[in-house]
Every structure is written in C-alpha cells, then in structure tokens.
Design a protein around this motif. Structure first.
Motif, PDB file in Angstrom:
ATOM      1  N   TYR A  27       0.858  -1.183   0.000  1.00 52.16           N
ATOM      2  CA  TYR A  27       0.000   0.000   0.000  1.00 52.16           C
ATOM      3  C   TYR A  27       0.890   1.227   0.000  1.00 52.16           C
ATOM      4  O   TYR A  27       1.983   1.198   0.572  1.00 52.16           O
ATOM      5  N   ALA A  56       0.462   5.756   0.359  1.00 52.30           N
ATOM      6  CA  ALA A  56      -0.410   6.938   0.449  1.00 52.30           C
ATOM      7  C   ALA A  56       0.382   8.122  -0.103  1.00 52.30           C
ATOM      8  O   ALA A  56       0.349   8.406  -1.294  1.00 52.30           O
ATOM      9  N   GLY A  57       1.180   8.784   0.758  1.00 54.22           N
ATOM     10  CA  GLY A  57       2.003   9.891   0.260  1.00 54.22           C
ATOM     11  C   GLY A  57       3.275   9.417  -0.423  1.00 54.22           C
ATOM     12  O   GLY A  57       3.869  10.124  -1.232  1.00 54.22           O
ATOM     13  N   GLY A  58       3.721   8.233  -0.055  1.00 57.73           N
ATOM     14  CA  GLY A  58       4.941   7.667  -0.636  1.00 57.73           C
ATOM     15  C   GLY A  58       6.231   8.267  -0.088  1.00 57.73           C
ATOM     16  O   GLY A  58       7.319   7.921  -0.547  1.00 57.73           O
ATOM     17  N   THR A  59       6.137   9.136   0.928  1.00 60.62           N
ATOM     18  CA  THR A  59       7.346   9.834   1.395  1.00 60.62           C
ATOM     19  C   THR A  59       8.346   8.890   2.063  1.00 60.62           C
ATOM     20  O   THR A  59       9.539   9.158   2.059  1.00 60.62           O
ATOM     21  N   HIS A  88      -0.537  15.455   6.749  1.00 64.34           N
ATOM     22  CA  HIS A  88      -0.098  16.236   7.919  1.00 64.34           C
ATOM     23  C   HIS A  88      -0.591  17.676   7.805  1.00 64.34           C
ATOM     24  O   HIS A  88      -1.005  18.280   8.784  1.00 64.34           O
ATOM     25  N   THR A 109       1.038  11.227   5.073  1.00 65.82           N
ATOM     26  CA  THR A 109      -0.254  11.068   5.754  1.00 65.82           C
ATOM     27  C   THR A 109      -0.067  10.567   7.191  1.00 65.82           C
ATOM     28  O   THR A 109       0.978   9.999   7.530  1.00 65.82           O
ATOM     29  N   ASP A 126       6.984  11.797  15.464  1.00 71.32           N
ATOM     30  CA  ASP A 126       6.249  12.561  16.479  1.00 71.32           C
ATOM     31  C   ASP A 126       4.833  12.001  16.634  1.00 71.32           C
ATOM     32  O   ASP A 126       4.291  11.940  17.728  1.00 71.32           O
TER      33      ASP A 126
HETATM   34  C1  LIG Z   1      12.689  14.275   5.371  1.00 70.67           C
HETATM   35  C2  LIG Z   1      11.647  13.717   6.287  1.00 70.67           C
HETATM   36  C3  LIG Z   1      11.505  14.279   7.555  1.00 70.67           C
HETATM   37  C4  LIG Z   1      10.538  13.760   8.416  1.00 70.67           C
HETATM   38  N1  LIG Z   1      10.376  14.308   9.664  1.00 70.67           N
HETATM   39  C5  LIG Z   1       9.404  13.855  10.481  1.00 70.67           C
HETATM   40  C6  LIG Z   1       9.178  14.443  11.753  1.00 70.67           C
HETATM   41  O1  LIG Z   1       9.809  15.414  12.158  1.00 70.67           O
HETATM   42  N2  LIG Z   1       8.184  13.914  12.541  1.00 70.67           N
HETATM   43  C7  LIG Z   1       7.408  12.851  12.116  1.00 70.67           C
HETATM   44  O2  LIG Z   1       6.513  12.415  12.848  1.00 70.67           O
HETATM   45  N3  LIG Z   1       7.605  12.294  10.917  1.00 70.67           N
HETATM   46  C8  LIG Z   1       8.574  12.754  10.102  1.00 70.67           C
HETATM   47  N4  LIG Z   1       8.755  12.185   8.883  1.00 70.67           N
HETATM   48  C9  LIG Z   1       7.931  11.041   8.523  1.00 70.67           C
HETATM   49  C10 LIG Z   1       6.699  11.475   7.741  1.00 70.67           C
HETATM   50  O3  LIG Z   1       5.752  11.924   8.626  1.00 70.67           O
HETATM   51  C11 LIG Z   1       6.231  10.253   7.007  1.00 70.67           C
HETATM   52  O4  LIG Z   1       7.153  10.123   5.938  1.00 70.67           O
HETATM   53  C12 LIG Z   1       4.855  10.290   6.428  1.00 70.67           C
HETATM   54  O5  LIG Z   1       3.854  10.584   7.344  1.00 70.67           O
HETATM   55  C13 LIG Z   1       4.529   8.912   5.855  1.00 70.67           C
HETATM   56  O6  LIG Z   1       3.272   8.981   5.231  1.00 70.67           O
HETATM   57  P1  LIG Z   1       3.105   8.540   3.724  1.00 70.67           P
HETATM   58  O7  LIG Z   1       1.666   8.692   3.441  1.00 70.67           O
HETATM   59  O8  LIG Z   1       4.055   9.257   2.822  1.00 70.67           O
HETATM   60  O9  LIG Z   1       3.532   7.019   3.844  1.00 70.67           O
HETATM   61  P2  LIG Z   1       3.991   6.040   2.659  1.00 70.67           P
HETATM   62  O10 LIG Z   1       5.420   6.274   2.325  1.00 70.67           O
HETATM   63  O11 LIG Z   1       2.995   6.076   1.564  1.00 70.67           O
HETATM   64  O12 LIG Z   1       3.855   4.635   3.424  1.00 70.67           O
HETATM   65  C14 LIG Z   1       4.686   4.338   4.531  1.00 70.67           C
HETATM   66  C15 LIG Z   1       4.452   2.880   4.942  1.00 70.67           C
HETATM   67  O13 LIG Z   1       3.150   2.707   5.464  1.00 70.67           O
HETATM   68  C16 LIG Z   1       2.389   1.775   4.668  1.00 70.67           C
HETATM   69  N5  LIG Z   1       1.047   2.352   4.593  1.00 70.67           N
HETATM   70  C17 LIG Z   1       0.727   3.615   4.241  1.00 70.67           C
HETATM   71  N6  LIG Z   1      -0.584   3.845   4.419  1.00 70.67           N
HETATM   72  C18 LIG Z   1      -1.101   2.672   4.879  1.00 70.67           C
HETATM   73  C19 LIG Z   1      -2.419   2.263   5.281  1.00 70.67           C
HETATM   74  N7  LIG Z   1      -3.467   3.114   5.265  1.00 70.67           N
HETATM   75  N8  LIG Z   1      -2.601   0.997   5.728  1.00 70.67           N
HETATM   76  C20 LIG Z   1      -1.560   0.125   5.753  1.00 70.67           C
HETATM   77  N9  LIG Z   1      -0.292   0.454   5.408  1.00 70.67           N
HETATM   78  C21 LIG Z   1      -0.073   1.724   4.978  1.00 70.67           C
HETATM   79  C22 LIG Z   1       3.120   1.645   3.353  1.00 70.67           C
HETATM   80  O14 LIG Z   1       2.965   0.362   2.793  1.00 70.67           O
HETATM   81  C23 LIG Z   1       4.566   1.896   3.786  1.00 70.67           C
HETATM   82  O15 LIG Z   1       5.122   0.703   4.304  1.00 70.67           O
HETATM   83  C24 LIG Z   1       9.709  12.670   7.999  1.00 70.67           C
HETATM   84  C25 LIG Z   1       9.867  12.135   6.718  1.00 70.67           C
HETATM   85  C26 LIG Z   1      10.821  12.649   5.866  1.00 70.67           C
HETATM   86  C27 LIG Z   1      10.955  12.044   4.492  1.00 70.67           C
END
Ligand SMILES: Cc1cc2nc3c(=O)[nH]c(=O)nc-3n(C[C@H](O)[C@H](O)[C@H](O)COP(=O)(O)OP(=O)(O)OC[C@H]3O[C@@H](n4cnc5c(N)ncnc54)[C@H](O)[C@@H]3O)c2cc1C
Length: 293
Positions: free
Chosen positions: A29, A31-34, A78, A111, A124
C-alpha cells in the motif's frame, strides 16, 4: 533506482485488500509515498505492485465520530491536520505538533496513516497518538477491528498489524474542556532525536489535575507512556503538579530505553528526556494559566 511496477488505484477498502492479496507477496500500500518511495529508490524495498490508497474516499477527511470522538482518515495529510479548525478546537495537540513535523513538502504529501504504519522510531505522531489514546481502525479483509494505540506500536518499524491489514482511520477521544498539553522536541537533523509530551485533564472543579498522559519517544525503538510518571500528576492540585516536575522527569528518564546512536549516548538521551519532561510540564501549566487569564 525504482524498477518497473504496476500502480493499482482501488476505489474501496475491500478492493485495496484484494489487490494486496493478488500481489503475490510483492504488493505494498502507499499513500504519500514519502517513506516507501525513498526505500524503493535506495533499493531497501522492492515491490512489483503499488496500491495507491488516495482515491478511497472512506480513508479521507476529519470529522466528528459521535459526541465524544474525532475521526481522522488514514490518508489525511499532515498539512490538513495542521490546518484543521475542528482539531484546533478539540484536540489542539495534534495541529500544534504537526507544525514541526518534517518540512512543508513532506507535510503536503505524507499522511497520518503512513506515519503510524511505518512506525519510524523518530516519529512525532506515534507518540501523540499514544498520548491522546487514539483508537486505530484496521480492515483485515473481513471486518474493521480497533487497536488501542497502546497496543499498536510494537517496536521500530513494527506494529500490531498483519500483512495486508489496511489502516483506515484513527479515532481520538475528545478530552474534557480545560485539558492542557505540552510537547518538547530536541532535534539535530530532520527528524527529532528526543520528544516528550504531557497532557493534563482537569478535575471537575478545575482546581487540579485528574488524569495525566506522559510519554517519550524518538530516543528508543518506540514511543512509551509512563504510568508511574502519570500517577505523580494525577489527583493533585496544579501547584502540586508543578512541584513534581523534577520527579516526573527523573522517573521518565529512568524508565526510558534510549539507544546510543549518532545523535547521542544513552546517558545523554536520558538527560534530554529529564529536561524535556520538566519543560513540557511547565509549558502545560503555562497554557493553563494563559487560558484562565
Ligand atoms: C525528510 C523527512 C523528515 C521527516 N520528519 C518527520 C518528523 O519530524 N516527525 C514525524 O513524525 N515524521 C517525520 N517524517 C515522517 C513522515 O511523517 C512520514 O514520511 C509520512 O507521514 C509517511 O506517510 P506517507 O503517506 O508518505 O507514507 P507512505 O510512504 O505512503 O507509506 C509508509 C508505509 O506505510 C504503509 N502504509 C501507508 N498507508 C497505509 C495504510 N493506510 N494501511 C496500511 N499500510 C499503509 C506503506 O505500505 C509503507 O510501508 C519525515 C519524513 C521525511 C521524508
């Protein structure tokens, strides 16, 4: 480099689950892919099928869930949490902390669900979800079960979810009026190396603290609350709570399991936890005074 892959865009939670099952162990899965796309670019993870969750309407939105809960969909970014007037009113700890998460680019794509599922130790939002007694709704192909935040974060990059489970939403109980919070971070890099949070709910007459949530994160493998530190702040007057800040800091630091890494030794991180806890209590009590002024 990311190798060629298929992107699937399901319209429902069930379709997403079925796409995962059909991926023969190579689906993920996203969502944001970050987080996920970074891992794939670095060659740490490889998937032939990516299931994009962003088109599933039921995973979006921030709304009231009954009289005493607020529901945040797993695909809520976020930035949406940071700017939500509803959360600003009812659960201000969430938008306040979000303002300091990562940077605007990451907050515009990442997300809440992705953050919690990834369970990166320096998160956090894992600690905030724990402090606010979040209830995490997870779809397993048959039904949606609720996992309390206290049971969800098992370790570094490890949660109570099973492969294929889909995080759908987080329900946050609305705290009693007059609840105040403090949140302190120490960071040398993009992600924090130590965080401490405190949430204090007032007694009915408002003269003291009835319930406390106290926890730390980022220094060890997973966020932790401390029932012993919380007990020190419960059923006491606000003056007594202020007088116990040093003891709370000591207990939290003693109980923590920090890891030595490039951001500091175990001893240094215990010191940080102690100092941040005392600051978080003073920030919390300062908010109470400002509200009452
Ligand atoms: C440079 C950088 C700085 C950051 N600094 C902070 C910070 O200060 N504080 C903090 O809290 N976070 C920090 N983060 C983390 C950031 O909050 C997360 O990268 C972000 O929230 C992940 O969400 P996403 O939707 O991009 O996840 P994705 O990359 O899309 O997914 C992450 C993982 O979760 C799984 N997944 C996603 N959604 C679901 C779902 N609904 N059900 C089941 N599995 C799922 C995916 O398969 C994957 O394994 C940082 C990230 C980066 C890149």
């Amino acid at each position: 480099m990311i190798t060629p892959l298929t992107i699937v865009t399901p319209a429902s939670e069930r379709e997403a689950f079925e796409a995962y099952q059909g991926g023969a162990g190579s689906a993920a899965y996203y969502a944001g892919g970050t987080e996920l796309l970074l891992l794939m670019k670095q060659g740490v993870a490889q998937h032939d099928v990516l299931i994009d969750l962003k088109g599933i309407v039921s995973l979006s939105g921030i709304s009231r869930a009954g009289a005493d809960r607020v529901r945040v969909g797993s695909c809520v970014k976020h930035r949406e949490i940071e700017r939500s007037p509803l959360l600003g009113d009812l659960l201000p700890l969430l938008p306040t902390v979000e303002r300091h998460v990562a940077n605007v680019r990451v907050r515009n794509a990442g997300t809440l669900g992705g953050n919690l599922c990834f369970a990166e130790p320096h998160s956090d939002m894992t600690l905030v979800t724990l402090l606010l007694d979040g209830e995490i709704g997870v779809f397993d192909g048959k039904a949606t079960r609720t996992i309390p935040a206290g049971e969800f974060f098992v370790g570094a990059y490890e949660t109570a979810m099973q492969p294929g489970d889909l995080l759908c939403h987080v329900d946050f109980p609305v705290p009693r009026a007059g609840t105040v919070f403090g949140y302190q971070q120490f960071r040398l890099h993009e992600r924090p190396s130590c965080v401490v949070g405190v949430v204090l709910q007032p007694t009915k007459d408002g003269k003291g603290c009835r319930r406390a949530a106290v926890g730390e994160g980022a220094a060890g493998l997973a966020p932790r609350r401390s029932p012993a530190a919380e007990a020190l702040l419960e059923n006491v007057s606000w003056e007594e709570a202020a007088g116990r800040a040093a003891e709370v800091g000591r207990v939290l630091a003693e109980e923590a399991e920090p890891l030595e890494d490039l951001t500091g030794s175990e001893e240094y991180k215990r010191h940080l936890i102690d100092v941040l806890a005392q600051r978080a209590i003073s920030e919390t009590l300062g908010r109470r005074e400002a509200n009452n002024a």
